[in-house]
Design a protein around this motif. Sequence first.
Motif, mmCIF file in Angstrom:
data_model
loop_
_atom_site.group_PDB
_atom_site.id
_atom_site.type_symbol
_atom_site.label_atom_id
_atom_site.label_comp_id
_atom_site.label_asym_id
_atom_site.label_seq_id
_atom_site.Cartn_x
_atom_site.Cartn_y
_atom_site.Cartn_z
ATOM 1 N N GLN A 50 55.934 28.475 40.348
ATOM 2 C CA GLN A 50 55.894 28.503 41.814
ATOM 3 C C GLN A 50 56.466 27.247 42.457
ATOM 4 O OE1 GLN A 50 54.954 31.288 43.564
ATOM 5 N NE2 GLN A 50 54.865 32.181 41.517
ATOM 6 N N LEU A 55 42.936 27.413 43.643
ATOM 7 C CA LEU A 55 43.036 28.681 42.924
ATOM 8 C C LEU A 55 41.690 29.061 42.320
ATOM 9 C CD1 LEU A 55 46.302 27.639 41.099
ATOM 10 C CD2 LEU A 55 46.170 29.315 42.956
ATOM 11 N N ASN A 78 37.024 41.532 38.136
ATOM 12 C CA ASN A 78 36.694 41.300 39.539
ATOM 13 C C ASN A 78 35.721 40.142 39.736
ATOM 14 O OD1 ASN A 78 38.291 43.419 40.490
ATOM 15 N ND2 ASN A 78 36.660 44.914 40.139
ATOM 16 N N THR A 86 42.899 36.229 35.470
ATOM 17 C CA THR A 86 43.979 36.013 36.427
ATOM 18 C C THR A 86 43.621 34.849 37.339
ATOM 19 O OG1 THR A 86 43.033 37.620 37.976
ATOM 20 C CG2 THR A 86 44.718 38.434 36.444
ATOM 21 N N LEU A 87 44.652 34.188 37.834
ATOM 22 C CA LEU A 87 44.485 33.081 38.750
ATOM 23 C C LEU A 87 44.983 33.539 40.110
ATOM 24 C CD1 LEU A 87 43.408 30.232 38.280
ATOM 25 C CD2 LEU A 87 45.757 29.478 37.950
ATOM 26 N N GLU A 88 44.109 33.462 41.122
ATOM 27 C CA GLU A 88 44.434 33.949 42.464
ATOM 28 C C GLU A 88 44.221 32.832 43.478
ATOM 29 O OE1 GLU A 88 44.321 37.700 43.168
ATOM 30 O OE2 GLU A 88 44.254 38.166 41.033
ATOM 31 N N ALA A 89 44.877 32.948 44.611
ATOM 32 C CA ALA A 89 44.693 31.968 45.681
ATOM 33 C C ALA A 89 43.228 31.955 46.132
ATOM 34 C CB ALA A 89 45.609 32.299 46.857
ATOM 35 N N HIS A 96 51.571 28.296 36.789
ATOM 36 C CA HIS A 96 51.734 28.434 38.240
ATOM 37 C C HIS A 96 52.550 27.260 38.794
ATOM 38 C CE1 HIS A 96 50.455 30.082 42.155
ATOM 39 N NE2 HIS A 96 50.430 28.812 42.559
ATOM 40 N N ASP A 133 35.672 32.836 49.039
ATOM 41 C CA ASP A 133 35.256 32.157 47.808
ATOM 42 C C ASP A 133 34.381 30.931 48.063
ATOM 43 O OD1 ASP A 133 36.819 33.940 46.208
ATOM 44 O OD2 ASP A 133 38.604 32.737 46.654
ATOM 45 N N THR A 154 40.309 31.759 48.730
ATOM 46 C CA THR A 154 40.196 32.205 50.116
ATOM 47 C C THR A 154 38.838 31.784 50.689
ATOM 48 O OG1 THR A 154 39.150 34.342 49.651
ATOM 49 C CG2 THR A 154 41.580 34.254 49.538
ATOM 50 N N TYR A 170 39.686 34.617 37.908
ATOM 51 C CA TYR A 170 38.931 35.871 37.861
ATOM 52 C C TYR A 170 38.958 36.441 36.451
ATOM 53 C CZ TYR A 170 38.654 36.349 42.949
ATOM 54 O OH TYR A 170 38.368 36.168 44.274
ATOM 55 N N ARG A 179 34.513 36.272 39.745
ATOM 56 C CA ARG A 179 34.985 34.898 39.853
ATOM 57 C C ARG A 179 34.329 34.078 38.747
ATOM 58 N NH1 ARG A 179 33.082 36.232 45.179
ATOM 59 N NH2 ARG A 179 34.774 36.388 46.695
#
Length: 160
Positions: free
Chosen positions: A108, A54, A60, A3-6, A104, A11, A8, A57, A62
């Motif tokens: 988006q 981005l 869980n 998955t691709l997450e924002a 994305h 990170d 933060t 993951y 990275r």
Amino acid sequence: MLTLEAFTEDDIDVLIDWVPSAEFNHLWGGSRFTFPLDAKQIVAHLQTEEVTALMLYHGNQRVGYIELFRESETTYRLCRVLIGEAAGRGMGYGKKMVELAIEHARKQFDANRVNLTVFEHNHHARRCYESLGFVIDKRTSVFHAANGEIWQALYMSKAI
């Protein structure tokens, strides 16, 4: 599952650990960052309005980092593409991360074109991008790398 997450602030230290040398820093970040990479540089960079950072993951864990940089309302540039741990490279994470970043950008941001720059001698990355349909638009004449060598940069793009 990937998955691709924002990206933060949590990170930041992981990203710093993934950049072990000045040459690697230059290969990954071009002239945008100086080595050693630090939180101050990353935070300042992420405040750039055009940058969407981005993190990839696997469950869980990275495993990668990528940026989308808005060049226009419909065109985004993929930047600073990195699979963090050397053991994770060559496993298809990079290709999947680029696919997810393109998706994305399209969903988006309503993008219809993505482009990127890759150093010509970065054969693994270049093959990955070509396998996803990116084509070379142009080459730069020369690029002076961190260690004084001359690196050729390729500009590639793809309609999405």
